[in-house]
Motif scaffolding. Structure first.
Motif, PDB file in Angstrom:
ATOM      1  N   ALA A 264       0.736  -1.203  -0.017  1.00 19.03           N
ATOM      2  CA  ALA A 264       0.056  -0.053   0.103  1.00 19.03           C
ATOM      3  C   ALA A 264       0.713   1.153   0.075  1.00 19.03           C
ATOM      4  CB  ALA A 264      -0.959  -0.136   1.486  1.00 19.03           C
ATOM      5  N   PHE A 265       1.977   1.282   0.725  1.00 20.19           N
ATOM      6  CA  PHE A 265       2.689   2.285   1.010  1.00 20.19           C
ATOM      7  C   PHE A 265       3.491   2.506  -0.224  1.00 20.19           C
ATOM      8  CE2 PHE A 265       1.121   2.772   5.339  1.00 20.19           C
ATOM      9  CZ  PHE A 265       1.043   4.229   5.345  1.00 20.19           C
ATOM     10  N   ALA A 266       4.153   1.531  -0.696  1.00 20.80           N
ATOM     11  CA  ALA A 266       4.747   1.489  -2.057  1.00 20.80           C
ATOM     12  C   ALA A 266       4.075   2.165  -3.435  1.00 20.80           C
ATOM     13  CB  ALA A 266       5.268   0.011  -2.547  1.00 20.80           C
ATOM     14  N   LEU A 267       2.732   1.801  -3.282  1.00 19.72           N
ATOM     15  CA  LEU A 267       1.867   2.325  -4.455  1.00 19.72           C
ATOM     16  C   LEU A 267       1.427   3.811  -4.108  1.00 19.72           C
ATOM     17  CD1 LEU A 267      -1.341  -0.131  -4.573  1.00 19.72           C
ATOM     18  CD2 LEU A 267       0.149   0.844  -6.375  1.00 19.72           C
ATOM     19  N   ILE A 268       1.566   4.407  -2.967  1.00 20.40           N
ATOM     20  CA  ILE A 268       1.580   5.918  -2.670  1.00 20.40           C
ATOM     21  C   ILE A 268       2.734   6.470  -3.072  1.00 20.40           C
ATOM     22  CG2 ILE A 268       1.366   7.478  -1.029  1.00 20.40           C
ATOM     23  CD1 ILE A 268      -0.618   5.914   0.716  1.00 20.40           C
ATOM     24  N   VAL A 269       4.004   5.753  -2.726  1.00 18.65           N
ATOM     25  CA  VAL A 269       5.239   6.625  -3.177  1.00 18.65           C
ATOM     26  C   VAL A 269       5.254   6.627  -4.473  1.00 18.65           C
ATOM     27  CG1 VAL A 269       7.763   6.510  -2.677  1.00 18.65           C
ATOM     28  CG2 VAL A 269       6.243   6.153  -1.017  1.00 18.65           C
ATOM     29  N   TRP A 270       5.254   5.249  -5.199  1.00 18.19           N
ATOM     30  CA  TRP A 270       5.021   5.300  -6.523  1.00 18.19           C
ATOM     31  C   TRP A 270       4.462   6.413  -7.258  1.00 18.19           C
ATOM     32  CZ3 TRP A 270       7.388   0.469  -9.075  1.00 18.19           C
ATOM     33  CH2 TRP A 270       7.789   0.738 -10.555  1.00 18.19           C
ATOM     34  N   LEU A 271       3.145   6.492  -6.698  1.00 18.21           N
ATOM     35  CA  LEU A 271       2.418   7.343  -7.678  1.00 18.21           C
ATOM     36  C   LEU A 271       2.632   8.792  -7.327  1.00 18.21           C
ATOM     37  CD1 LEU A 271      -0.304   7.569  -8.995  1.00 18.21           C
ATOM     38  CD2 LEU A 271      -1.680   7.704  -7.013  1.00 18.21           C
ATOM     39  N   LEU A 272       3.321   9.283  -6.350  1.00 17.60           N
ATOM     40  CA  LEU A 272       3.513  10.456  -6.002  1.00 17.60           C
ATOM     41  C   LEU A 272       4.697  11.037  -6.871  1.00 17.60           C
ATOM     42  CD1 LEU A 272       3.194  10.672  -2.205  1.00 17.60           C
ATOM     43  CD2 LEU A 272       1.819  12.085  -3.957  1.00 17.60           C
ATOM     44  N   GLY A 403       1.909   2.961 -14.965  1.00 21.68           N
ATOM     45  CA  GLY A 403       0.551   2.641 -14.550  1.00 21.68           C
ATOM     46  C   GLY A 403       0.146   1.400 -14.790  1.00 21.68           C
ATOM     47  N   ALA A 404       0.660   0.543 -15.747  1.00 17.82           N
ATOM     48  CA  ALA A 404       0.469  -0.878 -15.865  1.00 17.82           C
ATOM     49  C   ALA A 404       0.946  -1.481 -14.552  1.00 17.82           C
ATOM     50  CB  ALA A 404       1.355  -1.572 -17.044  1.00 17.82           C
ATOM     51  N   VAL A 405       2.183  -1.032 -14.114  1.00 17.29           N
ATOM     52  CA  VAL A 405       2.675  -1.738 -12.689  1.00 17.29           C
ATOM     53  C   VAL A 405       1.884  -1.357 -11.529  1.00 17.29           C
ATOM     54  CG1 VAL A 405       4.574  -1.449 -11.029  1.00 17.29           C
ATOM     55  CG2 VAL A 405       4.941  -1.654 -13.534  1.00 17.29           C
ATOM     56  N   LEU A 406       1.303  -0.088 -11.598  1.00 17.22           N
ATOM     57  CA  LEU A 406       0.388   0.082 -10.599  1.00 17.22           C
ATOM     58  C   LEU A 406      -0.983  -0.568 -10.571  1.00 17.22           C
ATOM     59  CD1 LEU A 406       0.764   4.185 -10.706  1.00 17.22           C
ATOM     60  CD2 LEU A 406       1.566   2.556  -8.769  1.00 17.22           C
ATOM     61  N   VAL A 407      -1.518  -0.598 -11.652  1.00 18.98           N
ATOM     62  CA  VAL A 407      -2.525  -1.612 -11.832  1.00 18.98           C
ATOM     63  C   VAL A 407      -2.413  -3.066 -11.406  1.00 18.98           C
ATOM     64  CG1 VAL A 407      -4.202  -2.870 -13.500  1.00 18.98           C
ATOM     65  CG2 VAL A 407      -3.822  -0.346 -13.907  1.00 18.98           C
TER      66      VAL A 407
END
Length: 498
Positions: A264-272, A403-407
């Motif tokens: 979850a926190f990796a997702l947030i950091v990556w998106l930021l 984005g593909a990684v995030l999906v």
């Protein structure tokens, strides 16, 4: 133990849950034509008073945290802490509502921004008020409700927290009024209703999560058979949460919960890293300010804040009865994993920390998506309006290979989140029915029953119906919850005077 015939309780509960699932599968129209109107009428009658009660409970837990009770230990003075701080916070967050944040992270604030239910003269910025309203549904109130369940069942009084016995506080109220035989019957009924509330509350979440997972596979892999892909997804979730429940708290549930938090926190950091931060900051500040205004004044007379008071029945009040449905298992689970911690720390950990994480999560996901759509005219909000399971994927597709990684990371996170909620629920259901240490067949029985009922709802492909089913058990459980509160207060006052 007052209630001895635990085997009968579990068999009765499991049988009825499976039968109801089969009936729903064979007669699906009964769900929408018969059951849903009854639930809507119940929400119209009970929603607003229950919402006010939760406001009171939020204030109460904050007062308890700074009162002399706040210095007591969960489980009594001899109790010791079993889990470290990170493991404890990970488990309580994953059990409480983790999967819903993935499902609604972009969609709900966006929907409330597009068509704001709040009066414009009170809340002028639709995006800030949209986030604020989302936080009312997912923030401090919901976690305060969970915290109360944990306190009631956490051993703060000598009777009302007996080993997480969910019927003990009610039996305290009835002491001297009922014979032992009637108390046994009352205990049976309370646990049966609690199991129903837990079962259908988790089933609604399982069905919702599968809708999003199925949409992800459809978009990324072109899977056309929705029912077949749904069956595969639910089967995978069933295997995952069954294995986790089988491994137990430390090796199964805690390990999966920690993995959830890392992802979850990796997702947030990556998106930021890949989106502008300023819109997120603006959204977080504006939404938090409107949220503070709502919880300090607006939620006490919520209907006056809305353009249409009936809106709350399908959203806010529905959510709160959903949290009530989850309350028995989250409360027992919190009481179990929080033994030995000071009450003030328990309240801060259960109410404040998840609320801050919720603000961060919705701000990052909704703020970045709405800002991206405004800057690039990418159709994110239009996609959400037509089908709110698409918002996450339409947004991430704008970000290229990142984005593909995030999906795929989001889908994995959702899969694990729903598994950690289900495995915690199974653990508590078996504890309530007295089967947690005996007859492993019951673990597989409950696991399959959850999956079966989840698939029945998936076939309907109706998210509002999922939310209605999720609160089927919560509506009758409300009476039990009120009696639990009375019994808990009675025991605390009695011990304080002695």
């Amino acid at each position: 133990m007052l209630f001895k015939n635990t085997n009968q309780l579990e068999k009765t509960a499991l049988f009825l849950c499976i039968v109801l699932s089969i009936i729903a599968f064979l007669f699906p129209d009964a769900l929408t034509l018969q059951l849903q109107p009854v639930i809507n009428q119940s929400l119209s009658l009970l929603g607003a008073p229950f919402f006010v009660l939760v406001n009171v409970l939020l204030v109460a837990v904050l007062v308890i945290a700074i009162s002399p009770i706040g210095r007591r230990k969960m489980g009594g003075e001899q109790a010791t802490v079993e889990f470290n701080l990170f493991g404890w916070l990970s488990m309580l967050f994953a059990a409480g509502m983790g999967s819903g944040l993935i499902f609604w992270g972009i969609a709900e604030p966006a929907l409330h921004t597009i068509n704001s239910p709040l009066k414009a003269e009170l809340f002028g910025d639709p995006q800030s008020s949209g986030l604020a309203l989302t936080l009312v549904n997912w923030g401090a109130h919901a976690w305060a409700l969970y915290a109360v369940f944990g306190l009631v069942l956490g051993g703060l009084s000598s009777r009302s927290g007996q080993s997480g016995d969910i019927s003990a506080p009610v039996l305290s109220v009835s002491q001297g009024l009922l014979t032992e035989n009637w108390q046994i019957k009352l205990s049976f009924t309370i646990k049966l209703v609690a199991i129903f509330a837990i079962f259908f509350g988790v089933v609604g979440t399982l069905a919702n999560s599968t809708l999003l997972l199925r949409k992800g596979l459809e978009i990324k892999l072109g899977v056309e058979s929705a029912l077949f892909s749904g069956l595969i997804i639910i089967s995978l979730i069933v295997v995952l949460y069954t294995l986790s429940a089988k491994l137990g708290l430390k090796k199964g549930i805690q390990a999966l919960s920690k993995l959830n938090v890392f992802i979850a926190f990796a997702l947030i950091v990556w998106l930021l890293i890949f989106v502008p931060i300023q819109p997120i900051i603006d959204t977080a500040i504006g939404g938090s300010w409107d949220y503070i205004q709502l919880i300090t004044s607006g939620t006490w007379h919520f209907a006056n804040q809305l353009n249409n008071p009936e809106w709350a029945n399908g959203w806010t009040y529905n959510y709160y009865f959903w949290w009530l449905a989850w309350g028995p298992f989250v409360g027992v689970f919190l009481a179990k994993i929080s033994q030995g911690r000071p009450v003030w720390q328990y309240i801060l950990g259960v109410v404040l920390v998840p609320t801050l994480v919720t603000i961060l999560w919705f701000s990052v996901f909704s703020g970045s998506a709405i800002a991206w759509d405004a800057a690039h005219h990418s159709g994110i909000l239009e996609a959400i309006q037509s089908d709110y399971t698409q918002g996450l994927f339409v947004f991430f597709e704008q970000l290229g290979w990142q984005g593909a990684v995030l999906v795929w990371a989001s889908l994995l996170l959702l899969l694990i989140f729903v598994a950690t909620s289900a495995d915690s629920a199974i653990l508590v259901i078996r504890q309530l029915s007295g089967a947690s240490q005996v007859k492993s067949w019951s673990l597989y029985g409950w696991a399959i029953a959850l999956g079966l009922c989840g698939y029945v709802l998936l076939v309907q492909n109706n998210e509002p119906l999922n939310r209605s089913i999720a609160i089927v058990g919560a509506i009758p459980f409300l009476v039990i919850f009120l009696l639990q509160l009375i019994g808990f207060v009675k025991e605390l006052l009695s011990e304080t005077k002695s």
